[in-house]
Design a protein around this motif. Structure first.
Motif, PDB file in Angstrom:
ATOM      1  N   ARG A 161      -2.394   2.601  -8.048  1.00 20.92           N
ATOM      2  CA  ARG A 161      -1.059   3.135  -7.753  1.00 20.92           C
ATOM      3  C   ARG A 161      -0.834   3.250  -6.255  1.00 20.92           C
ATOM      4  NH1 ARG A 161      -2.394   7.105 -11.406  1.00 20.92           N
ATOM      5  NH2 ARG A 161      -2.466   8.604  -9.700  1.00 20.92           N
ATOM      6  N   SER A 162      -1.828   3.783  -5.572  1.00 25.14           N
ATOM      7  CA  SER A 162      -1.711   3.972  -4.128  1.00 25.14           C
ATOM      8  C   SER A 162      -1.563   2.639  -3.404  1.00 25.14           C
ATOM      9  CB  SER A 162      -2.931   4.732  -3.618  1.00 25.14           C
ATOM     10  OG  SER A 162      -2.858   4.894  -2.225  1.00 25.14           O
ATOM     11  N   HIS A 163      -2.368   1.664  -3.802  1.00 24.65           N
ATOM     12  CA  HIS A 163      -2.300   0.345  -3.162  1.00 24.65           C
ATOM     13  C   HIS A 163      -0.933  -0.303  -3.413  1.00 24.65           C
ATOM     14  CE1 HIS A 163      -4.427  -3.361  -1.639  1.00 24.65           C
ATOM     15  NE2 HIS A 163      -3.264  -3.830  -2.037  1.00 24.65           N
ATOM     16  N   GLU A 222       5.924  -0.164   0.106  1.00 24.62           N
ATOM     17  CA  GLU A 222       6.381   0.395   1.388  1.00 24.62           C
ATOM     18  C   GLU A 222       6.434  -0.702   2.466  1.00 24.62           C
ATOM     19  OE1 GLU A 222       7.193   3.617   2.217  1.00 24.62           O
ATOM     20  OE2 GLU A 222       6.217   4.905   0.742  1.00 24.62           O
ATOM     21  N   ALA A 223       5.419  -1.558   2.511  1.00 22.53           N
ATOM     22  CA  ALA A 223       5.379  -2.630   3.511  1.00 22.53           C
ATOM     23  C   ALA A 223       6.513  -3.630   3.284  1.00 22.53           C
ATOM     24  CB  ALA A 223       4.028  -3.339   3.470  1.00 22.53           C
ATOM     25  N   ILE A 224       6.778  -3.957   2.039  1.00 22.93           N
ATOM     26  CA  ILE A 224       7.878  -4.876   1.716  1.00 22.93           C
ATOM     27  C   ILE A 224       9.197  -4.255   2.149  1.00 22.93           C
ATOM     28  CG2 ILE A 224       9.163  -5.956  -0.177  1.00 22.93           C
ATOM     29  CD1 ILE A 224       6.352  -5.942  -1.700  1.00 22.93           C
ATOM     30  N   CYS A 225       9.401  -3.000   1.777  1.00 28.41           N
ATOM     31  CA  CYS A 225      10.644  -2.301   2.116  1.00 28.41           C
ATOM     32  C   CYS A 225      10.841  -2.222   3.628  1.00 28.41           C
ATOM     33  CB  CYS A 225      10.609  -0.898   1.504  1.00 28.41           C
ATOM     34  SG  CYS A 225      12.091   0.092   1.818  1.00 28.41           S
ATOM     35  N   THR A 226       9.803  -1.838   4.339  1.00 20.87           N
ATOM     36  CA  THR A 226       9.888  -1.713   5.797  1.00 20.87           C
ATOM     37  C   THR A 226      10.278  -3.043   6.440  1.00 20.87           C
ATOM     38  OG1 THR A 226       8.305   0.110   5.828  1.00 20.87           O
ATOM     39  CG2 THR A 226       8.566  -1.141   7.880  1.00 20.87           C
ATOM     40  N   ALA A 227       9.658  -4.113   5.995  1.00 21.42           N
ATOM     41  CA  ALA A 227       9.955  -5.440   6.561  1.00 21.42           C
ATOM     42  C   ALA A 227      11.390  -5.858   6.262  1.00 21.42           C
ATOM     43  CB  ALA A 227       8.971  -6.476   6.019  1.00 21.42           C
ATOM     44  N   LEU A 277       9.369   5.730  -6.475  1.00 17.95           N
ATOM     45  CA  LEU A 277       7.980   5.281  -6.599  1.00 17.95           C
ATOM     46  C   LEU A 277       7.014   6.261  -5.935  1.00 17.95           C
ATOM     47  CD1 LEU A 277       8.597   1.487  -5.985  1.00 17.95           C
ATOM     48  CD2 LEU A 277       7.742   2.504  -8.112  1.00 17.95           C
ATOM     49  N   ARG A 278       7.400   6.819  -4.787  1.00 17.40           N
ATOM     50  CA  ARG A 278       6.558   7.823  -4.119  1.00 17.40           C
ATOM     51  C   ARG A 278       6.395   9.049  -5.004  1.00 17.40           C
ATOM     52  NH1 ARG A 278       9.876   7.779   1.195  1.00 17.40           N
ATOM     53  NH2 ARG A 278       9.030   5.944   2.224  1.00 17.40           N
ATOM     54  N   ASP A 279       7.527   9.523  -5.566  1.00 16.85           N
ATOM     55  CA  ASP A 279       7.494  10.714  -6.423  1.00 16.85           C
ATOM     56  C   ASP A 279       6.605  10.489  -7.643  1.00 16.85           C
ATOM     57  OD1 ASP A 279       9.214  11.939  -4.649  1.00 16.85           O
ATOM     58  OD2 ASP A 279      10.990  11.738  -5.931  1.00 16.85           O
TER      59      ASP A 279
END
Length: 136
Positions: free
Chosen positions: A94-96, A102-107, A34-36
């Motif tokens: 896209r950025s949001h 990222e927040a979901i993954c981190t948690a 997703l980042r790429d």
């Protein structure tokens, strides 16, 4: 989206407590994809689906997994494709959405059930509102 908003936050919370080592690897790989894509100004339905399905597959609740998987399978490809094409043209969206993921993954990776639940709920609310704006 209403049913996803009911079920996916709970799946994220449960995944934070049950995710396997392989699930962690797949979730991290989905975020990298997703980042790429975001960096290239692209966004694919496949990467988004991989992220969400990895969470669902690691929630530790077979019925919840089956229900959400069925929701994803029944989504209209036309609507999904149209929205993802719109994302490719909307860097702010896209950025949001990447930040949400990222927040979901981190948690989840931190084992923070309440944070995972809240992050997924906020993400799905944002996506629903963005989709409604696209079709207004």
């Amino acid at each position: 989206m209403a049913v996803r908003r009911l079920l996916e936050p709970e799946a994220a919370a449960q995944a934070s407590q049950h995710i396997s080592a392989e699930g962690r690897r797949r979730l991290k790989a989905a975020i990298v994809a997703l980042r790429d894509e975001t960096a290239r100004g692209d966004w694919s339905n496949d990467s988004d689906r991989a992220f969400h399905i990895t969470i669902v597959e690691n929630c530790g609740n077979r019925l919840l997994r089956e229900m959400i998987s069925q929701l994803w399978a029944s989504r209209s490809e036309g609507i999904d494709q149209q929205f993802h094409r719109h994302l490719a043209e909307a860097p702010v969206l896209r950025s949001h959405i990447l930040d949400d993921h990222e927040a979901i993954c981190t948690a989840i990776l931190a084992g923070e059930a309440e944070q995972a639940r809240a992050a997924m709920a906020a993400h799905l609310t944002y996506v629903e509102e963005a989709m409604l704006r696209v079709w207004d």
